[in-house]
Design a protein around this motif. Sequence first.
Motif, PDB file in Angstrom:
ATOM      1  N   ALA A 160      13.687   5.749   5.382  1.00 43.03           N
ATOM      2  CA  ALA A 160      14.600   6.874   5.564  1.00 43.03           C
ATOM      3  C   ALA A 160      14.227   7.702   6.790  1.00 43.03           C
ATOM      4  CB  ALA A 160      14.606   7.753   4.316  1.00 43.03           C
ATOM      5  N   LEU A 161      12.920   7.854   7.038  1.00 42.80           N
ATOM      6  CA  LEU A 161      12.469   8.594   8.215  1.00 42.80           C
ATOM      7  C   LEU A 161      12.915   7.904   9.499  1.00 42.80           C
ATOM      8  CD1 LEU A 161      10.733  10.809   9.602  1.00 42.80           C
ATOM      9  CD2 LEU A 161       8.777   9.245   9.373  1.00 42.80           C
ATOM     10  N   LEU A 162      12.704   6.590   9.563  1.00 43.29           N
ATOM     11  CA  LEU A 162      13.139   5.844  10.747  1.00 43.29           C
ATOM     12  C   LEU A 162      14.653   5.937  10.932  1.00 43.29           C
ATOM     13  CD1 LEU A 162      10.935   2.615  10.417  1.00 43.29           C
ATOM     14  CD2 LEU A 162      10.670   4.453  12.082  1.00 43.29           C
ATOM     15  N   ALA A 163      15.380   5.812   9.829  1.00 41.21           N
ATOM     16  CA  ALA A 163      16.835   5.891   9.917  1.00 41.21           C
ATOM     17  C   ALA A 163      17.282   7.264  10.401  1.00 41.21           C
ATOM     18  CB  ALA A 163      17.447   5.582   8.547  1.00 41.21           C
ATOM     19  N   TRP A 164      16.645   8.299   9.910  1.00 35.99           N
ATOM     20  CA  TRP A 164      17.021   9.656  10.312  1.00 35.99           C
ATOM     21  C   TRP A 164      16.718   9.899  11.790  1.00 35.99           C
ATOM     22  CZ3 TRP A 164      13.551  14.399   9.913  1.00 35.99           C
ATOM     23  CH2 TRP A 164      14.262  15.545  10.289  1.00 35.99           C
ATOM     24  N   ARG A 165      15.562   9.443  12.243  1.00 38.20           N
ATOM     25  CA  ARG A 165      15.178   9.671  13.634  1.00 38.20           C
ATOM     26  C   ARG A 165      16.054   8.883  14.601  1.00 38.20           C
ATOM     27  NH1 ARG A 165      12.676  14.371  13.991  1.00 38.20           N
ATOM     28  NH2 ARG A 165      10.607  14.434  13.034  1.00 38.20           N
ATOM     29  N   PHE A 166      16.377   7.654  14.252  1.00 46.36           N
ATOM     30  CA  PHE A 166      17.109   6.806  15.191  1.00 46.36           C
ATOM     31  C   PHE A 166      18.627   6.877  15.026  1.00 46.36           C
ATOM     32  CE2 PHE A 166      13.004   4.469  15.388  1.00 46.36           C
ATOM     33  CZ  PHE A 166      12.824   4.535  16.756  1.00 46.36           C
ATOM     34  N   ALA A 167      19.088   7.128  13.808  1.00 46.44           N
ATOM     35  CA  ALA A 167      20.532   6.995  13.562  1.00 46.44           C
ATOM     36  C   ALA A 167      21.160   8.199  12.876  1.00 46.44           C
ATOM     37  CB  ALA A 167      20.800   5.742  12.735  1.00 46.44           C
TER      38      ALA A 167
ATOM     39  N   ALA B 162       0.820  -1.212   0.000  1.00 45.34           N
ATOM     40  CA  ALA B 162       0.000   0.000   0.000  1.00 45.34           C
ATOM     41  C   ALA B 162       0.855   1.264   0.000  1.00 45.34           C
ATOM     42  CB  ALA B 162      -0.929  -0.012   1.218  1.00 45.34           C
ATOM     43  N   LEU B 163       1.975   1.221   0.659  1.00 42.31           N
ATOM     44  CA  LEU B 163       2.862   2.385   0.681  1.00 42.31           C
ATOM     45  C   LEU B 163       3.525   2.630  -0.657  1.00 42.31           C
ATOM     46  CD1 LEU B 163       4.637   1.963   4.162  1.00 42.31           C
ATOM     47  CD2 LEU B 163       2.951   3.695   3.518  1.00 42.31           C
ATOM     48  N   GLY B 164       3.729   1.571  -1.447  1.00 40.95           N
ATOM     49  CA  GLY B 164       4.423   1.738  -2.709  1.00 40.95           C
ATOM     50  C   GLY B 164       5.919   1.901  -2.507  1.00 40.95           C
ATOM     51  N   TRP B 165       6.651   1.913  -3.632  1.00 42.66           N
ATOM     52  CA  TRP B 165       8.107   1.956  -3.505  1.00 42.66           C
ATOM     53  C   TRP B 165       8.583   3.270  -2.891  1.00 42.66           C
ATOM     54  CZ3 TRP B 165      11.164   5.614  -5.832  1.00 42.66           C
ATOM     55  CH2 TRP B 165      10.611   6.358  -6.871  1.00 42.66           C
ATOM     56  N   ALA B 166       7.955   4.367  -3.262  1.00 37.51           N
ATOM     57  CA  ALA B 166       8.381   5.656  -2.710  1.00 37.51           C
ATOM     58  C   ALA B 166       8.001   5.781  -1.238  1.00 37.51           C
ATOM     59  CB  ALA B 166       7.763   6.800  -3.517  1.00 37.51           C
ATOM     60  N   GLY B 167       6.827   5.279  -0.879  1.00 35.14           N
ATOM     61  CA  GLY B 167       6.397   5.358   0.511  1.00 35.14           C
ATOM     62  C   GLY B 167       7.248   4.506   1.427  1.00 35.14           C
ATOM     63  N   VAL B 168       7.583   3.286   0.978  1.00 35.73           N
ATOM     64  CA  VAL B 168       8.435   2.414   1.786  1.00 35.73           C
ATOM     65  C   VAL B 168       9.823   3.031   1.954  1.00 35.73           C
ATOM     66  CG1 VAL B 168       9.629   0.187   1.825  1.00 35.73           C
ATOM     67  CG2 VAL B 168       7.223   0.295   1.183  1.00 35.73           C
TER      68      VAL B 168
ATOM     69  N   ILE C 214       3.609  11.029   0.198  1.00 33.33           N
ATOM     70  CA  ILE C 214       4.490  10.460  -0.817  1.00 33.33           C
ATOM     71  C   ILE C 214       3.918   9.160  -1.364  1.00 33.33           C
ATOM     72  CG2 ILE C 214       6.769   9.438  -1.192  1.00 33.33           C
ATOM     73  CD1 ILE C 214       7.869  11.456   0.832  1.00 33.33           C
ATOM     74  N   ALA C 215       3.379   8.323  -0.467  1.00 33.10           N
ATOM     75  CA  ALA C 215       2.813   7.051  -0.899  1.00 33.10           C
ATOM     76  C   ALA C 215       1.615   7.248  -1.810  1.00 33.10           C
ATOM     77  CB  ALA C 215       2.420   6.224   0.323  1.00 33.10           C
ATOM     78  N   ILE C 216       0.789   8.247  -1.529  1.00 38.12           N
ATOM     79  CA  ILE C 216      -0.403   8.497  -2.339  1.00 38.12           C
ATOM     80  C   ILE C 216      -0.027   9.012  -3.721  1.00 38.12           C
ATOM     81  CG2 ILE C 216      -2.459   9.957  -2.549  1.00 38.12           C
ATOM     82  CD1 ILE C 216      -2.693   9.800   0.508  1.00 38.12           C
ATOM     83  N   LEU C 217       0.982   9.849  -3.788  1.00 34.58           N
ATOM     84  CA  LEU C 217       1.346  10.493  -5.047  1.00 34.58           C
ATOM     85  C   LEU C 217       2.225   9.621  -5.947  1.00 34.58           C
ATOM     86  CD1 LEU C 217       2.134  14.118  -3.796  1.00 34.58           C
ATOM     87  CD2 LEU C 217       0.035  13.270  -4.853  1.00 34.58           C
ATOM     88  N   SER C 218       2.764   8.537  -5.396  1.00 35.81           N
ATOM     89  CA  SER C 218       3.699   7.725  -6.184  1.00 35.81           C
ATOM     90  C   SER C 218       3.041   6.431  -6.646  1.00 35.81           C
ATOM     91  CB  SER C 218       4.936   7.386  -5.342  1.00 35.81           C
ATOM     92  OG  SER C 218       4.582   6.557  -4.251  1.00 35.81           O
ATOM     93  N   ALA C 219       3.716   5.778  -7.611  1.00 36.39           N
ATOM     94  CA  ALA C 219       3.248   4.477  -8.083  1.00 36.39           C
ATOM     95  C   ALA C 219       3.565   3.405  -7.043  1.00 36.39           C
ATOM     96  CB  ALA C 219       3.923   4.136  -9.412  1.00 36.39           C
TER      97      ALA C 219
END
Length: 619
Positions: free
Chosen positions: A88-95, A77-83, A325-330
């Motif tokens: 990246a969000l998790l990585a930025w917040r944690f690391a 459901a998230l699509g490639w861009a959403g995933v 991002i997930a909504i706007l991407s394929a």
Amino acid sequence: MILAAAAAIVLAAVAAALWGSGSWPSALTVDLNAPLGKANDWIIDNRDSHWLFLYFFGHISGAIIASVHAVYTVLLALGWAGVTAAAALLAWRFAGPRVAVTTLASFAVCGLLGMWVPTMRTLALMVVAVAASVAVGALLGLAAGLSDRTFRALRPVLDTMQALPAFAYLMPVVLVFGIGVAPAVLATVVYAAPPMARLTALGLRSTDKGVLEAVESLGATGRQRLLTARLPLARRELLLGVNQTIMMALSMAVIASVIGADGLGDRVYQALSTVDVGSALAAGIPIVLLAIVLDRITSGSRNRPTARTRTIVEWATGALAVAVIAILSAQTWPTTWTLQIARPVNTAKDWLVDHLYTGLPVIGGTADWSAHYTAWILDPLRDGLQALPWWGALLLVAILARLIGTWRTALTAVLALAAIGVLGRWDTSLDTLSQVVAAVAVTLVLGFAIAVPVARSARVERLLRPVLDVCQTMPQFVYLIPVVALFGVGRAPAAAAAIVYALPAVVRITSQGLSQVNPGAMESARSMGATSGQQLRQVQFPLARQELLLAVNQAVVLVLSVVIIGGLVGGGALGYEVVFGLARGDLAAGLVAGAAIVCLGLMLDRCTQPTKKGAHDGA
């Protein structure tokens, strides 16, 4: 001690008189083929009707399948861009931002290689398997870390879970749960949970006694001591346990594909069945990248101890951005954005084989190395072990185990080796033992040599970390084809693959033990004029003894697992019997050989992993 030695000599003489001095006597063996065959038939006959399968195993299987399906549905459901954005969000917040960039690049490479959908299937399965492995391992480690009795009781259980080769327990898992996702997840949990349990117990049991006494003097209850002192002080071991669990779970991706797990593992397995190294590498690289991303995210808090707590508003803002991002991407990765690497990789492999296999001046080719390793190391070691009288082998194991442990440790080691003979796998087990001992020796020498600069230099640690990640997470099957191409078929390629696979765990555990040595002890050594080498030999190695022994244990376990897979490429011995049993659906052959491997691993563990009390007793 003298009386015990005299009794052992007398018993050995009696055994030699009764049953001879050659290989294990046939009179002391037990044939398990008949009862295991009956158990196999009973499971097949009752799998679709008995209440145990319908209302217990069936619900477990259903819960696992539903969990994996739910995660996979979310990823689709998230699509490639959403995933990619969510990771990246998790990585930025944690690391931090650097790991976020690494995450973006890693997911982009998965798509560019044309492996996006298989990557999502593997990621869904691994999320569930790793979560279950961490939960099970943490609970077992918590119990073992807080209770000496539980630690002693769980130790053989953990040994069995980790030493039993995957091919051996795939058969009973398939018999009970059938083919598909559920047995793949359960097999992964059995294999990946023990490192988390061991490291959790190690962290809790090595907590500074002075800190615990200080907390207890303030009136803290047992629960408060655990939450405010023991768990925080064991934080690094816990994070390392998560890291090792992720690595070992992903290493099971290909083996799980043998029993119906879809995704990257299936692509690797299919490619290797046609000896297509390029396609296997194209599917193996995303497995490595997934491991690197998950490792960096989960261990990010270790590198950012002062990071401030994220607020709900920040997390909500990030989640909203990911949703947009997930909504706007394929949903799927564009097919025009892919690269085919199979052909150039296969061309490079052919060139290496043509130029390295034979004909190198002075040093010879890899074929010569393989022949020399087999003729000069493996064959003499195997022949020497098999030439020992069976009672002499038992006596030798008893002496080795007693030198560094208690009499209970020695008794366990002797019984484990004797059980191999009772199972009728004496000669083949000694053949496997020779391969394991030789490969473990090389692994430890290389591992300790690499771990010293890693522990002493943050720059070296950063440079080697991705290399260690790649070596440890690349599926064992991916190693086998290029190793066989370079070294030929036989026991040498299995040893080479085992060394490469086990080396990262030895380096990680050893370097962490050396780097965490008490700074006060190091400062005292330096103030007394000790050189760098003296500090290493007289301070760091003695104080990191527990971590070094754990590294030896992990080396034995990991080498065993790959030596067994080496049965596919001419390794022979127990590995061949396990693989042959799975291929034929022969529960008896596979389980008996697997049980012999467990006993072998248990014996090696008891000869190298004494308890603290046993170490003092033997000193």
